[in-house]
Write a protein that holds these residues in place. Structure first.
Motif, PDB file in Angstrom:
ATOM      1  N   VAL A  80      15.196   8.241 -25.991  1.00  0.00           N
ATOM      2  CA  VAL A  80      14.641   8.521 -24.657  1.00  0.00           C
ATOM      3  C   VAL A  80      13.517   9.558 -24.673  1.00  0.00           C
ATOM      4  O   VAL A  80      13.412  10.393 -23.785  1.00  0.00           O
ATOM      5  N   GLY A  81      12.703   9.484 -25.697  1.00  0.00           N
ATOM      6  CA  GLY A  81      11.521  10.327 -25.740  1.00  0.00           C
ATOM      7  C   GLY A  81      11.683  11.681 -26.395  1.00  0.00           C
ATOM      8  O   GLY A  81      10.722  12.446 -26.480  1.00  0.00           O
ATOM      9  N   PHE A  82      12.875  12.041 -26.853  1.00  0.00           N
ATOM     10  CA  PHE A  82      13.058  13.332 -27.509  1.00  0.00           C
ATOM     11  C   PHE A  82      12.500  13.264 -28.920  1.00  0.00           C
ATOM     12  O   PHE A  82      12.683  12.284 -29.629  1.00  0.00           O
ATOM     13  N   THR A  83      11.809  14.324 -29.301  1.00  0.00           N
ATOM     14  CA  THR A  83      11.233  14.414 -30.644  1.00  0.00           C
ATOM     15  C   THR A  83      11.774  15.652 -31.343  1.00  0.00           C
ATOM     16  O   THR A  83      12.512  16.439 -30.734  1.00  0.00           O
ATOM     17  N   GLY A  84      11.363  15.810 -32.557  1.00  0.00           N
ATOM     18  CA  GLY A  84      11.792  16.984 -33.313  1.00  0.00           C
ATOM     19  C   GLY A  84      11.392  18.288 -32.642  1.00  0.00           C
ATOM     20  O   GLY A  84      12.045  19.313 -32.820  1.00  0.00           O
ATOM     21  N   GLN A  85      10.324  18.240 -31.860  1.00  0.00           N
ATOM     22  CA  GLN A  85       9.885  19.444 -31.157  1.00  0.00           C
ATOM     23  C   GLN A  85      10.878  19.866 -30.079  1.00  0.00           C
ATOM     24  O   GLN A  85      10.864  21.010 -29.636  1.00  0.00           O
ATOM     25  N   ASP A  86      11.702  18.938 -29.618  1.00  0.00           N
ATOM     26  CA  ASP A  86      12.681  19.246 -28.571  1.00  0.00           C
ATOM     27  C   ASP A  86      13.982  19.810 -29.138  1.00  0.00           C
ATOM     28  O   ASP A  86      14.845  20.246 -28.389  1.00  0.00           O
ATOM     29  N   ARG A  87      14.117  19.793 -30.460  1.00  0.00           N
ATOM     30  CA  ARG A  87      15.385  20.168 -31.098  1.00  0.00           C
ATOM     31  C   ARG A  87      15.863  21.561 -30.650  1.00  0.00           C
ATOM     32  O   ARG A  87      16.989  21.720 -30.199  1.00  0.00           O
ATOM     33  N   GLU A  88      15.008  22.541 -30.759  1.00  0.00           N
ATOM     34  CA  GLU A  88      15.420  23.908 -30.425  1.00  0.00           C
ATOM     35  C   GLU A  88      15.790  24.042 -28.951  1.00  0.00           C
ATOM     36  O   GLU A  88      16.789  24.684 -28.602  1.00  0.00           O
ATOM     37  N   ASP A  89      15.005  23.411 -28.073  1.00  0.00           N
ATOM     38  CA  ASP A  89      15.298  23.478 -26.635  1.00  0.00           C
ATOM     39  C   ASP A  89      16.647  22.822 -26.329  1.00  0.00           C
ATOM     40  O   ASP A  89      17.439  23.340 -25.533  1.00  0.00           O
ATOM     41  N   LEU A  90      16.873  21.664 -26.931  1.00  0.00           N
ATOM     42  CA  LEU A  90      18.139  20.963 -26.687  1.00  0.00           C
ATOM     43  C   LEU A  90      19.318  21.790 -27.187  1.00  0.00           C
ATOM     44  O   LEU A  90      20.347  21.885 -26.504  1.00  0.00           O
ATOM     45  N   GLU A  91      19.174  22.385 -28.360  1.00  0.00           N
ATOM     46  CA  GLU A  91      20.262  23.211 -28.879  1.00  0.00           C
ATOM     47  C   GLU A  91      20.528  24.397 -27.953  1.00  0.00           C
ATOM     48  O   GLU A  91      21.679  24.719 -27.670  1.00  0.00           O
TER      49      GLU A  91
END
Length: 194
Positions: A29-40
């Motif tokens: 759904v559009g999440f990339t590696g750049q979103d990893r820290e925010d999601l965590e």
């Protein structure tokens, strides 16, 4: 009762669970590696906020944390895949599209002014209305005292602090002038243009 000192960053199980769940989200759904820290961070925050509801008499802490994380991941997927946020529908306006009877046309050319305004968050007015507004404003401003006109002219490019220095007046005085100018606009029926 909840552990008031619980910190998701210090708990190995929580860190590992969140890391695995975020890894599963990346690429969906559009999440990339750049979103990893925010999601965590979001998941850790959710766990931390939920710990006030944790009751060790009901379940083991790890089961509770797993339920919280899995529920929040489902919510993230649901929200991210909502039609209005569907990242697969996003495309450039500079793409050529095929229109029947017209052939290839740049996508931007198919958008009317209303849609263009909505996309940019603006509200453009017809040229005649803008011209009338400019004349009304010019007439009203020309009737203001010279110092107020100077204030309005400087306000286009300077902060109130800078204007206070330039005009040698306290900011409180300038703010008072701005309120009085606003009153004049209001009386002239131009309040919507303030």
């Amino acid at each position: 009762m909840a552990d008031a000192n619980f910190n998701p960053n210090d708990d190995r199980f929580t860190r590992g669970l969140i890391r695995r769940k975020v890894k599963q989200l990346i690429g969906r759904v559009g999440f990339t590696g750049q979103d990893r820290e925010d999601l965590e961070q979001e998941l850790k925050l959710r766990v931390l906020q939920s710990m006030v509801k944790f009751d060790p008499d009901q379940a083991h802490r790890n089961r509770f944390i797993t339920a919280v994380v899995e529920r929040y991941v489902r919510n993230i997927l649901r929200d991210a895949s909502a039609e209005k946020r569907d990242h697969t529908r996003v495309c450039s306006l500079n793409v050529d599209i095929e229109i029947a009877d017209e052939g290839l046309t740049e996508f931007a050319q198919t958008i009317d002014a209303h849609q263009h305004d909505g996309r940019l968050g603006t509200d453009s007015r017809p040229d005649a209305e803008l011209a009338a507004l400019a004349m009304d404003l010019a007439e009203l401003i020309s009737d203001l005292p010279d110092e107020w006109q100077t204030l309005l002219e400087l306000r286009k490019t300077h902060s109130m602090t800078d204007i206070a220095v330039l005009m040698g007046r306290p900011r409180t005085t300038l703010n008072g002038w701005m309120h009085r100018i606003a009153d004049r606009f209001e009386q002239a029926g131009l309040h919507e243009y303030l």
